[in-house]
Design a protein around this motif. Structure first.
Motif, PDB file in Angstrom:
ATOM      1  N   GLN A  15     -48.998  39.608  98.313  1.00  0.00           N
ATOM      2  CA  GLN A  15     -48.981  38.976  99.630  1.00  0.00           C
ATOM      3  C   GLN A  15     -48.482  39.922 100.722  1.00  0.00           C
ATOM      4  O   GLN A  15     -48.560  39.606 101.886  1.00  0.00           O
ATOM      5  CB  GLN A  15     -48.056  37.744  99.599  1.00  0.00           C
ATOM      6  CG  GLN A  15     -48.629  36.592  98.803  1.00  0.00           C
ATOM      7  CD  GLN A  15     -49.810  35.950  99.495  1.00  0.00           C
ATOM      8  OE1 GLN A  15     -49.732  35.548 100.651  1.00  0.00           O
ATOM      9  NE2 GLN A  15     -50.938  35.867  98.800  1.00  0.00           N
ATOM     10  N   SER A  43     -44.005  33.201 108.796  1.00  0.00           N
ATOM     11  CA  SER A  43     -44.939  32.889 107.713  1.00  0.00           C
ATOM     12  C   SER A  43     -44.305  33.131 106.337  1.00  0.00           C
ATOM     13  O   SER A  43     -44.862  32.750 105.318  1.00  0.00           O
ATOM     14  CB  SER A  43     -46.197  33.741 107.839  1.00  0.00           C
ATOM     15  OG  SER A  43     -45.856  35.112 107.732  1.00  0.00           O
ATOM     16  N   ARG A  85     -43.999  35.984 104.908  1.00  0.00           N
ATOM     17  CA  ARG A  85     -44.710  37.017 104.150  1.00  0.00           C
ATOM     18  C   ARG A  85     -44.039  38.375 104.316  1.00  0.00           C
ATOM     19  O   ARG A  85     -43.706  38.780 105.426  1.00  0.00           O
ATOM     20  CB  ARG A  85     -46.150  37.113 104.631  1.00  0.00           C
ATOM     21  CG  ARG A  85     -46.907  35.826 104.405  1.00  0.00           C
ATOM     22  CD  ARG A  85     -48.347  35.933 104.817  1.00  0.00           C
ATOM     23  NE  ARG A  85     -49.087  36.858 103.968  1.00  0.00           N
ATOM     24  CZ  ARG A  85     -50.398  37.043 104.067  1.00  0.00           C
ATOM     25  NH1 ARG A  85     -51.088  36.383 104.961  1.00  0.00           N
ATOM     26  NH2 ARG A  85     -51.014  37.889 103.285  1.00  0.00           N
ATOM     27  N   THR A 109     -50.636  27.579 117.378  1.00  0.00           N
ATOM     28  CA  THR A 109     -50.922  27.848 115.956  1.00  0.00           C
ATOM     29  C   THR A 109     -50.011  27.030 115.052  1.00  0.00           C
ATOM     30  O   THR A 109     -50.439  26.483 114.033  1.00  0.00           O
ATOM     31  CB  THR A 109     -50.679  29.348 115.656  1.00  0.00           C
ATOM     32  OG1 THR A 109     -51.487  30.120 116.539  1.00  0.00           O
ATOM     33  CG2 THR A 109     -51.026  29.685 114.229  1.00  0.00           C
ATOM     34  N   ARG A 117     -54.261  36.026 112.803  1.00  0.00           N
ATOM     35  CA  ARG A 117     -55.265  35.835 111.765  1.00  0.00           C
ATOM     36  C   ARG A 117     -54.774  36.380 110.430  1.00  0.00           C
ATOM     37  O   ARG A 117     -54.942  35.764 109.388  1.00  0.00           O
ATOM     38  CB  ARG A 117     -56.575  36.517 112.170  1.00  0.00           C
ATOM     39  CG  ARG A 117     -57.729  36.143 111.242  1.00  0.00           C
ATOM     40  CD  ARG A 117     -58.994  36.872 111.598  1.00  0.00           C
ATOM     41  NE  ARG A 117     -58.815  38.317 111.420  1.00  0.00           N
ATOM     42  CZ  ARG A 117     -59.655  39.227 111.908  1.00  0.00           C
ATOM     43  NH1 ARG A 117     -60.690  38.862 112.613  1.00  0.00           N
ATOM     44  NH2 ARG A 117     -59.453  40.506 111.702  1.00  0.00           N
ATOM     45  N   SER A 118     -54.108  37.571 110.461  1.00  0.00           N
ATOM     46  CA  SER A 118     -53.673  38.115 109.165  1.00  0.00           C
ATOM     47  C   SER A 118     -52.493  37.354 108.566  1.00  0.00           C
ATOM     48  O   SER A 118     -52.401  37.215 107.358  1.00  0.00           O
ATOM     49  CB  SER A 118     -53.336  39.611 109.245  1.00  0.00           C
ATOM     50  OG  SER A 118     -53.355  40.090 110.536  1.00  0.00           O
ATOM     51  N   GLN A 129     -53.959  33.137 108.770  1.00  0.00           N
ATOM     52  CA  GLN A 129     -55.396  32.836 108.551  1.00  0.00           C
ATOM     53  C   GLN A 129     -55.931  31.826 109.564  1.00  0.00           C
ATOM     54  O   GLN A 129     -56.624  30.889 109.201  1.00  0.00           O
ATOM     55  CB  GLN A 129     -55.639  32.283 107.129  1.00  0.00           C
ATOM     56  CG  GLN A 129     -55.512  33.305 106.024  1.00  0.00           C
ATOM     57  CD  GLN A 129     -54.067  33.622 105.718  1.00  0.00           C
ATOM     58  OE1 GLN A 129     -53.253  32.729 105.504  1.00  0.00           O
ATOM     59  NE2 GLN A 129     -53.714  34.893 105.698  1.00  0.00           N
ATOM     60  N   ILE A 130     -55.592  32.018 110.815  1.00  0.00           N
ATOM     61  CA  ILE A 130     -56.062  31.056 111.818  1.00  0.00           C
ATOM     62  C   ILE A 130     -56.938  31.769 112.828  1.00  0.00           C
ATOM     63  O   ILE A 130     -56.679  32.911 113.185  1.00  0.00           O
ATOM     64  CB  ILE A 130     -54.875  30.363 112.524  1.00  0.00           C
ATOM     65  CG1 ILE A 130     -55.396  29.260 113.438  1.00  0.00           C
ATOM     66  CG2 ILE A 130     -54.039  31.352 113.326  1.00  0.00           C
ATOM     67  CD1 ILE A 130     -54.361  28.279 113.876  1.00  0.00           C
TER      68      ILE A 130
END
Length: 373
Positions: free
Chosen positions: A6, A26, A28, A306, A332-333, A336-337
């Motif tokens: 991830q 997020s 991540r 978002t 987006r990364s 994922q939106i």
């Protein structure tokens, strides 16, 4: 192994704040390589290191690894914790640099954030504390983040190069955000502003106000520009002056512009009259660009859309800044939106420059760390 898969990897020093903020939200992990690796003085700068320390303060259990030269950064985010904190910002960037990112993170803490930041309050690079107070707080309220505890208070002003300013930022926590439909900016009804002077003659502020009004009074009568002259301890360590103007519309859109004098010992001296006029022109330029959110807060608005509930949010923006475009790629990364982007020409909108209508469905982000009482 699952955690490693991830992990997002980037190179270079650009957009460091965006990446750290989105990684934190997020959850991540993130690896950034080759941070100024080709330069004579490689690695992270002092203001970036200070920013990383701030992120470490507001989270609990983050793992941050930086190699010896400072050219590689590994960040595994912990939980957003909040609480009462203090942080001394690096004087090479203003408090706005740190505050912009805190505005993105504060609503999702476990405990309401109450933080004292010290450093430069107004400079020529980052949005000043005044502008963020006038534009970003009303924007947070649109998404349902409001209450008495939402405030930015300027205790002392500090001009570059030495700073010495101090502000208090407090923000309540929210479990979920409301979706917004914010597509009609409306007409401008009034202009407010602040002309501040520190360690220079108080007359400077009045001269800026006069010259700014000379331009703006041709357009509308309701203009009020406060003069803010701070004395003694509350005036920081360096002399300087500047102005921040905001235009408010009938629908509650707030557009802003600001200018500050050159730091002591750098560049030519600026006349207060000139600065006032240029600031008024910048405000008119921002009004021409238009949209429901001014260019400083585009990325904040897109982030809150978002993270909203699984519902459609729409916001009309002026032309997207390069910073915002990169921010959309990062969204987006990390989440994922994708946003639906429709351009509106000046003819359709009957005013100003080209506009962009941004539409997305929120990811239904839920503040898991908020304690349920």
């Amino acid at each position: 192994a699952a955690g490693e898969a991830q992990c997002l990897s980037y190179t270079g020093c650009n957009f460091l704040r965006q990446r750290l903020v989105l990684a934190t939200l997020s959850g991540r992990p993130l690896k950034i390589r080759k941070i100024r690796s080709k330069e004579e003085d490689p690695g992270l700068r002092d203001f970036e290191a200070s920013f990383i320390r701030l992120i470490d303060k507001v989270t609990n259990g983050s793992r941050i690894e930086i190699n010896q030269t400072g050219t590689t950064l590994y960040y595994q985010p912990g939980l957003l914790y909040g609480g009462s904190l203090e942080h001394d910002c690096s004087p090479s960037r203003s408090i706005g640099y740190y505050l912009e990112s805190l505005l993105c993170l504060a609503p999702f803490m476990k405990h309401p954030l109450k933080i004292v930041l010290r450093g430069v309050t107004n400079d020529q690079v980052d949005p000043s504390v005044d502008v963020l107070k006038a534009t970003a707080l009303p924007l947070l309220k649109k998404f349902g983040i409001d209450g008495e505890s939402l405030e930015i208070k300027i205790n002392r002003r500090g001009m570059p190069p030495k700073g010495g300013g101090e502000i208090l930022f407090s923000c309540p926590v929210r479990k979920i955000l409301q979706p917004v439909q914010f597509t009609d900016p409306g007409k401008i009804k009034r202009i407010r502003g602040t002309a501040y002077s520190v360690r220079v003659s108080p007359q400077m502020a009045n001269r800026m106000v006069e010259s700014a009004r000379g331009i703006l009074n041709k357009f509308l009568p309701d203009i009020y520009i406060y003069t803010d002259h701070m004395k003694g301890v509350s005036s920081g360590k360096s002399p300087g002056f500047g102005m921040c103007l905001t235009a408010e519309t009938i629908n509650g859109t707030i557009l802003s512009a600001e200018l500050a004098s050159n730091p002591q010992g750098q560049g030519a001296a600026v006349l207060p009259e000139e600065l006032g006029q240029n600031c008024a022109k910048l405000l008119l330029e921002e009004v021409y660009r238009g949209g429901c959110v001014d260019s400083t807060n585009q990325s904040l608005a897109l982030l809150l859309m978002t993270l909203g509930q699984r519902d459609v949010s729409k916001v009309l923006l002026g032309p997207l800044s390069p910073y915002t475009i990169e921010f959309l790629r990062h969204l987006r990364s990390f989440f994922q939106i994708m946003f639906k982007i429709e351009t509106k020409t000046a003819e359709e909108e009957h005013m100003g420059g080209e506009k962009v209508l941004m539409t997305c469905v929120g990811i239904g982000f839920c503040n898991l760390s908020k304690t349920i009482r």
